[in-house]
Motif scaffolding. Structure first.
Motif, PDB file in Angstrom:
ATOM      1  N   LEU A  93     -47.190-133.743  73.617  1.00 24.64           N
ATOM      2  CA  LEU A  93     -46.015-133.069  74.164  1.00 24.64           C
ATOM      3  C   LEU A  93     -45.814-131.676  73.565  1.00 24.64           C
ATOM      4  O   LEU A  93     -44.789-131.039  73.821  1.00 24.64           O
ATOM      5  CB  LEU A  93     -44.763-133.919  73.947  1.00 24.64           C
ATOM      6  N   ALA A  94     -46.775-131.201  72.793  1.00 22.83           N
ATOM      7  CA  ALA A  94     -46.661-129.853  72.230  1.00 22.83           C
ATOM      8  C   ALA A  94     -46.936-128.814  73.315  1.00 22.83           C
ATOM      9  O   ALA A  94     -47.827-128.983  74.146  1.00 22.83           O
ATOM     10  CB  ALA A  94     -47.642-129.679  71.070  1.00 22.83           C
ATOM     11  N   ASP A  95     -46.164-127.736  73.304  1.00 21.32           N
ATOM     12  CA  ASP A  95     -46.424-126.636  74.230  1.00 21.32           C
ATOM     13  C   ASP A  95     -47.619-125.816  73.772  1.00 21.32           C
ATOM     14  O   ASP A  95     -48.267-125.155  74.589  1.00 21.32           O
ATOM     15  CB  ASP A  95     -45.195-125.718  74.317  1.00 21.32           C
ATOM     16  N   LEU A  96     -47.904-125.864  72.469  1.00 19.31           N
ATOM     17  CA  LEU A  96     -49.025-125.112  71.911  1.00 19.31           C
ATOM     18  C   LEU A  96     -49.439-125.766  70.597  1.00 19.31           C
ATOM     19  O   LEU A  96     -48.584-126.142  69.794  1.00 19.31           O
ATOM     20  CB  LEU A  96     -48.629-123.651  71.652  1.00 19.31           C
ATOM     21  N   VAL A  97     -50.746-125.916  70.390  1.00 19.82           N
ATOM     22  CA  VAL A  97     -51.281-126.436  69.133  1.00 19.82           C
ATOM     23  C   VAL A  97     -52.069-125.324  68.451  1.00 19.82           C
ATOM     24  O   VAL A  97     -52.950-124.720  69.065  1.00 19.82           O
ATOM     25  CB  VAL A  97     -52.199-127.655  69.371  1.00 19.82           C
ATOM     26  N   VAL A  98     -51.741-125.033  67.209  1.00 19.25           N
ATOM     27  CA  VAL A  98     -52.410-123.968  66.461  1.00 19.25           C
ATOM     28  C   VAL A  98     -53.358-124.598  65.441  1.00 19.25           C
ATOM     29  O   VAL A  98     -52.950-125.432  64.631  1.00 19.25           O
ATOM     30  CB  VAL A  98     -51.387-123.059  65.743  1.00 19.25           C
ATOM     31  N   ILE A  99     -54.621-124.210  65.522  1.00 19.58           N
ATOM     32  CA  ILE A  99     -55.647-124.726  64.612  1.00 19.58           C
ATOM     33  C   ILE A  99     -56.500-123.565  64.139  1.00 19.58           C
ATOM     34  O   ILE A  99     -56.876-122.694  64.928  1.00 19.58           O
ATOM     35  CB  ILE A  99     -56.550-125.774  65.307  1.00 19.58           C
ATOM     36  N   SER A 100     -56.827-123.562  62.878  1.00 19.61           N
ATOM     37  CA  SER A 100     -57.677-122.510  62.331  1.00 19.61           C
ATOM     38  C   SER A 100     -59.150-122.820  62.566  1.00 19.61           C
ATOM     39  O   SER A 100     -59.572-123.973  62.536  1.00 19.61           O
ATOM     40  CB  SER A 100     -57.423-122.351  60.829  1.00 19.61           C
ATOM     41  N   GLU A 101     -59.916-121.772  62.804  1.00 20.01           N
ATOM     42  CA  GLU A 101     -61.373-121.901  62.825  1.00 20.01           C
ATOM     43  C   GLU A 101     -61.838-122.438  61.471  1.00 20.01           C
ATOM     44  O   GLU A 101     -61.251-122.117  60.439  1.00 20.01           O
ATOM     45  CB  GLU A 101     -61.987-120.518  63.076  1.00 20.01           C
ATOM     46  N   ASP A 102     -62.866-123.263  61.481  1.00 25.28           N
ATOM     47  CA  ASP A 102     -63.332-123.840  60.224  1.00 25.28           C
ATOM     48  C   ASP A 102     -63.913-122.757  59.322  1.00 25.28           C
ATOM     49  O   ASP A 102     -64.555-121.804  59.792  1.00 25.28           O
ATOM     50  CB  ASP A 102     -64.393-124.922  60.494  1.00 25.28           C
ATOM     51  N   ASN A 103     -63.684-122.917  58.040  1.00 23.74           N
ATOM     52  CA  ASN A 103     -64.198-121.981  57.044  1.00 23.74           C
ATOM     53  C   ASN A 103     -65.353-122.639  56.306  1.00 23.74           C
ATOM     54  O   ASN A 103     -65.156-123.615  55.586  1.00 23.74           O
ATOM     55  CB  ASN A 103     -63.079-121.613  56.050  1.00 23.74           C
ATOM     56  N   PRO A 104     -66.592-122.138  56.480  1.00 28.13           N
ATOM     57  CA  PRO A 104     -67.731-122.778  55.829  1.00 28.13           C
ATOM     58  C   PRO A 104     -67.636-122.821  54.303  1.00 28.13           C
ATOM     59  O   PRO A 104     -68.234-123.682  53.658  1.00 28.13           O
ATOM     60  CB  PRO A 104     -68.939-121.924  56.259  1.00 28.13           C
ATOM     61  N   PRO A 151     -64.752-125.963  53.994  1.00 28.86           N
ATOM     62  CA  PRO A 151     -64.763-126.688  55.275  1.00 28.86           C
ATOM     63  C   PRO A 151     -63.727-127.796  55.329  1.00 28.86           C
ATOM     64  O   PRO A 151     -63.446-128.457  54.336  1.00 28.86           O
ATOM     65  CB  PRO A 151     -66.185-127.250  55.344  1.00 28.86           C
ATOM     66  N   GLU A 152     -63.151-127.960  56.509  1.00 36.65           N
ATOM     67  CA  GLU A 152     -62.229-129.048  56.784  1.00 36.65           C
ATOM     68  C   GLU A 152     -63.012-130.176  57.460  1.00 36.65           C
ATOM     69  O   GLU A 152     -63.893-129.915  58.278  1.00 36.65           O
ATOM     70  CB  GLU A 152     -61.109-128.577  57.713  1.00 36.65           C
ATOM     71  N   PRO A 153     -62.701-131.421  57.170  1.00 39.87           N
ATOM     72  CA  PRO A 153     -63.428-132.520  57.804  1.00 39.87           C
ATOM     73  C   PRO A 153     -63.286-132.486  59.330  1.00 39.87           C
ATOM     74  O   PRO A 153     -62.207-132.231  59.856  1.00 39.87           O
ATOM     75  CB  PRO A 153     -62.749-133.772  57.222  1.00 39.87           C
TER      76      PRO A 153
END
Length: 274
Positions: free
Chosen positions: A108-119, A122-124
């Protein structure tokens, strides 16, 4: 559609550029912001010969929860200082359970903000997370470059237009940004096929009070993503809007494609929908 409900996936460490971007947007748009910190259960390799000690699994899970709690607290502190309407919670990502928890949470989010992965930090399963939200949550995603040093520049927005249904969805999802922009460009990248004229999307935007200029972008190296990135950089765009996986999804993952190319080494924030 107004953007009044934003969710940000809070990075577990580093500079957390997505959090800063989301807070800035929540302030500008008068939106409520939810910060999600993800705690990943430890994964046991399938080739493990001996059983993994229970103590190790418990310790790894506790560490994941501690990292998520630290991220949650960091988000809460920044959101409180910004004076926005906000909440924060932790979602546990279970081994073998997929990403159903976060997918259900952001539907139900109007927008989801996610960062590009940083090598370097790194995020799982970051790529899988972006794909899961795109395909199964039905929410538009704003992907922020890992080296972004400030808020998104929404004064100049570039629409990547190929006439596809996903591109049309992206335009509708980004309407608040398009209406607020001082300049809107429409890039039609030559991919060797019959190109859309841009006439219909230009007329559609005009009916919403948005003046947009279509441009055919040359593509001598037959690389849509590279051509689009180059044009966006040269034109000074601060935000790109495009549909994701307009062609066969499996083929794009095997051979590459515009979506995968855009998600690699991102330099300009990108709004995508499927």
């Amino acid at each position: 559609m107004d953007i009044k409900d934003i969710t940000v996936v809070v990075d577990l460490g580093g500079d957390r550029p997505a959090t800063g971007v989301a807070i800035d947007l929540a302030q500008k748009l008068g939106a409520h912001l939810t910060g999600l910190a993800l705690a990943y259960d430890p994964v046991v390799p399938g080739y493990a010969v001996t059983p993994v000690p229970v103590d190790f699994m418990i310790s790894a899970r506790n560490q994941a929860l501690d990292e998520a709690k630290n991220a949650q607290q960091a988000f809460t502190k920044l959101a409180t200082e910004a004076g926005i309407s906000s909440e924060a919670r932790i979602i546990e990502v279970m081994s073998g359970g997929g990403l159903d928890g976060i997918v259900h949470d952001v539907r139900l989010a109007d927008l989801v903000v996610i960062s590009e992965d940083n090598p370097e930090q790194p995020e799982p399963v970051r790529d899988a997370l972006i794909e899961a939200v795109l395909f199964h949550a039905g929410a538009p995603i704003l992907i922020t470059p890992r080296k972004l040093s400030g808020p998104v520049d929404t004064s100049h927005v570039l629409i990547a237009w190929d006439g596809s249904i996903t591109a049309a969805r992206a335009v509708r999802a980004a309407m608040p940004f398009l209406k607020a922009a001082e300049k809107v460009d429409i890039a039609i990248v030559d991919d060797g096929k019959e190109l859309p004229t841009g006439q219909r999307v230009t007329a559609y935007l005009a009916r919403h009070g948005i003046t947009a200029t279509p441009t055919t972008v040359p593509n001598p190296k037959k690389d849509v993503a590279a051509a689009l990135k180059h044009y966006a950089t040269e034109s000074g765009a601060g935000l790109i809007v495009m549909g994701a996986y307009g062609h066969n999804r499996l083929l794009e993952w095997i051979l590459g494609g515009a979506t995968r190319g855009m998600l690699k080494d991102l330099t300009i924030p990108l709004i995508m929908t499927h």
